[in-house]
Write a protein that holds these residues in place. Structure first.
Motif, short mmCIF file in Angstrom:
data_model
loop_
_atom_site.label_atom_id
_atom_site.label_comp_id
_atom_site.label_asym_id
_atom_site.label_seq_id
_atom_site.Cartn_x
_atom_site.Cartn_y
_atom_site.Cartn_z
N GLU A 1 0.83 -1.20 0.00
CA GLU A 1 0.00 0.00 0.00
C GLU A 1 0.87 1.26 0.00
N LYS A 2 1.99 1.22 0.72
CA LYS A 2 2.90 2.36 0.73
C LYS A 2 3.52 2.56 -0.66
N GLN A 3 3.90 1.44 -1.29
CA GLN A 3 4.49 1.54 -2.62
C GLN A 3 3.48 2.09 -3.63
N VAL B 1 -6.74 -2.69 -1.88
CA VAL B 1 -5.89 -3.69 -2.51
C VAL B 1 -5.19 -4.49 -1.42
N THR B 2 -5.27 -5.78 -1.51
CA THR B 2 -4.63 -6.66 -0.53
C THR B 2 -3.50 -7.42 -1.20
N ALA B 3 -2.32 -7.32 -0.64
CA ALA B 3 -1.18 -8.01 -1.22
C ALA B 3 -1.26 -9.51 -1.00
N THR B 4 -0.66 -10.23 -1.91
CA THR B 4 -0.58 -11.68 -1.74
C THR B 4 0.72 -11.98 -1.00
N PRO B 5 0.61 -12.38 0.26
CA PRO B 5 1.83 -12.54 1.07
C PRO B 5 2.61 -13.79 0.72
N THR B 6 3.88 -13.74 1.03
CA THR B 6 4.71 -14.93 0.92
C THR B 6 4.66 -15.64 2.26
N ILE B 7 3.95 -16.74 2.32
CA ILE B 7 3.75 -17.44 3.59
C ILE B 7 4.86 -18.46 3.80
N PRO B 8 5.57 -18.37 4.94
CA PRO B 8 6.63 -19.35 5.21
C PRO B 8 6.09 -20.77 5.19
N ALA B 9 6.90 -21.67 4.72
CA ALA B 9 6.48 -23.07 4.66
C ALA B 9 6.34 -23.64 6.05
N THR B 10 5.47 -24.63 6.19
CA THR B 10 5.30 -25.33 7.47
C THR B 10 6.58 -26.07 7.80
N PRO B 11 7.05 -26.04 9.04
CA PRO B 11 8.30 -26.71 9.39
C PRO B 11 8.29 -28.17 8.99
N SER B 12 9.45 -28.65 8.56
CA SER B 12 9.56 -30.05 8.16
C SER B 12 9.55 -30.98 9.35
N ALA B 13 9.86 -30.44 10.53
CA ALA B 13 9.85 -31.27 11.73
C ALA B 13 9.46 -30.42 12.92
N LYS B 14 8.66 -30.99 13.80
CA LYS B 14 8.25 -30.27 15.01
C LYS B 14 8.62 -31.10 16.22
N ARG B 15 9.14 -30.42 17.25
CA ARG B 15 9.42 -31.12 18.52
C ARG B 15 8.10 -31.37 19.23
N VAL B 16 7.99 -32.54 19.81
CA VAL B 16 6.80 -32.82 20.63
C VAL B 16 6.91 -31.95 21.87
N LYS B 17 6.03 -30.98 22.00
CA LYS B 17 6.15 -29.96 23.03
C LYS B 17 5.17 -30.18 24.17
N THR B 18 5.70 -30.10 25.38
CA THR B 18 4.85 -30.18 26.55
C THR B 18 4.21 -28.82 26.78
N MET B 19 2.90 -28.78 26.85
CA MET B 19 2.19 -27.53 27.06
C MET B 19 2.09 -27.26 28.56
N PHE B 20 2.50 -26.08 28.98
CA PHE B 20 2.47 -25.70 30.38
C PHE B 20 1.33 -24.71 30.61
N LYS C 1 1.37 6.65 -6.86
CA LYS C 1 0.26 7.53 -7.23
C LYS C 1 0.70 8.99 -7.20
N LYS C 2 1.58 9.32 -6.26
CA LYS C 2 2.06 10.69 -6.15
C LYS C 2 2.95 11.06 -7.33
N LYS C 3 3.70 10.05 -7.85
CA LYS C 3 4.60 10.29 -8.98
C LYS C 3 3.84 10.32 -10.30
N THR C 4 2.80 9.48 -10.43
CA THR C 4 2.05 9.35 -11.68
C THR C 4 0.62 9.80 -11.47
#
Length: 365
Positions: free
Chosen positions: A159-161, A181-200, A166-169
């Motif tokens: 949007e800034k770009q 206008v909504t940009a199409t973001p570059t979404i990081p890929a899902t990790p190939s491996a995740k640690r089994v995490k204990t939720m506290f 628009k100011k120039k042209t």
């Protein structure tokens, strides 16, 4: 993780009339790393530990590799290959978690190329030499939040770009169009491996902090003292969990400690207790909490952002506990010394009254 038995002193001699390949193939490199990983990661416990003797730097280790894989390499060439192999770990076709496990266990500094990618998938704590001290794979929820933040950043950038363009042209289009206008973001890929995490839970975190406070509080002097061992020490969490605690649980608490120290400022404790914990555990102080603390007392800091000196007596009269809603506590009667004391509710967001006697002596409640 596996143990390596003693190898006969002549067992690593070359076998007669058996051709030896000259170059190491990528398949051999992968096979060697997978063999090393068996002595790094315990799939039953789901934990990784520092590798024990004999290490991959020894002939004994690679003789076992030959015995189990049928490799035609001589043991000396495998041993000399290992120092070259560790320089290319970041390029191997393994998941991020496996590479971090190997780097942690073998004390291998992280390559800049790999570190950038690894930070997208994990929280990593390193020493000055970029050796991994601890790491925790990000949860799917955390990754989703980061993806959303990146999407918003990309949208604002576009949007800034567009606004600058628009100011120039000059154009006959309405200026409000660009806002839709909504940009199409570059979404990081899902990790190939995740640690089994204990939720506290929050209650568990409160209980952990109460345990740590008990370690730093001197009942004879009613003051706190520096903890003599690191907060991430396995011995400390073995004591907390009890002698019967398994290695996986201890490792989980060691790792979780690195997470909760970043959120001490938001725990449901009074300012004095938080200051005591920050000081005695040598934890870098949250900037917002530090600003509040400096309004109440003079504070000296070191270059790491940790408290070196402060006057906890200045914090005695604070009549609140920073819970989620900044819940007020009931003021108590005046103490003999003329300082207001207070009594905490039996349970404020999981904070029980186990330490009430200590705090009554210190006139905190």
């Amino acid at each position: 993780m596996e143990e390596i038995e003693a190898v006969h002193e002549n067992s690593h001699h070359k076998k007669e009339n058996e051709p030896k390949p000259r170059y190491f193939t990528n398949e051999e490199n992968i096979q060697m790393w997978e063999f090393v990983y068996r002595f790094v990661f315990d799939p039953k416990e789901g934990i990784v530990e520092k590798i024990r003797e004999p290490t991959p730097h020894t002939l004994k280790f690679w003789q076992k590799y030959i015995d189990e894989t049928g490799s035609k390499r001589n043991v000396g060439s495998l041993q000399s290959r290992y120092p070259k192999l560790i320089k290319t770990l970041h390029k191997m076709p393994f998941g991020t978690e496996m590479k971090l496990n190997l780097s942690y266990s073998l004390d291998l500094p992280l390559e800049e190329e790999f570190l950038k990618t690894a930070k997208e998938e994990a929280f990593i704590w390193m020493d000055e030499n970029k050796n991994v001290e601890a790491f925790e794979m990000k949860t799917e929820e955390q990754l989703q939040k980061e993806r959303e933040a990146e999407q918003l950043r990309q949208q604002i950038l576009q949007e800034k770009q567009q606004s600058a363009q628009k100011k120039k042209t000059p154009t006959k289009r309405r200026s409000s169009i660009a806002k839709n206008v909504t940009a199409t973001p570059t979404i990081p890929a899902t990790p190939s491996a995740k640690r089994v995490k204990t939720m506290f839970s929050k209650e568990q975190d409160v209980d952990i902090w109460k345990f740590l406070f008990g370690k730093i509080f001197d009942s004879k002097t009613d003051k706190v003292q520096k903890l003599q061992i690191k907060g991430s020490s396995r011995a400390l969490w073995k004591e907390y969990l009890g002698a019967e605690a398994d290695s996986k649980a201890v490792s989980s608490y060691c790792s979780h400690y690195q997470t909760i120290i970043r959120h001490l400022h938001s725990m449901p404790f009074d300012m004095r207790m938080k200051a005591d914990l920050y000081y005695a555990l040598h934890i870098p102080v949250n900037s917002e909490f530090l600003a509040l603390l400096k309004l109440k007392t003079e504070v000296k800091m070191d270059e790491d952002g940790c408290i070196v000196e402060y006057n906890s007596e200045d914090l005695k009269e604070k009549l609140y506990c920073q819970a989620d809603s900044e819940q007020k506590l009931d003021p108590g009667a005046d103490s003999e010394s003329g300082v207001n004391s207070r009594k905490i509710h039996d349970d404020v967001d999981g904070f029980s009254a186990d330490l009430e006697e200590v705090y009554e002596r210190r006139h905190v409640y």
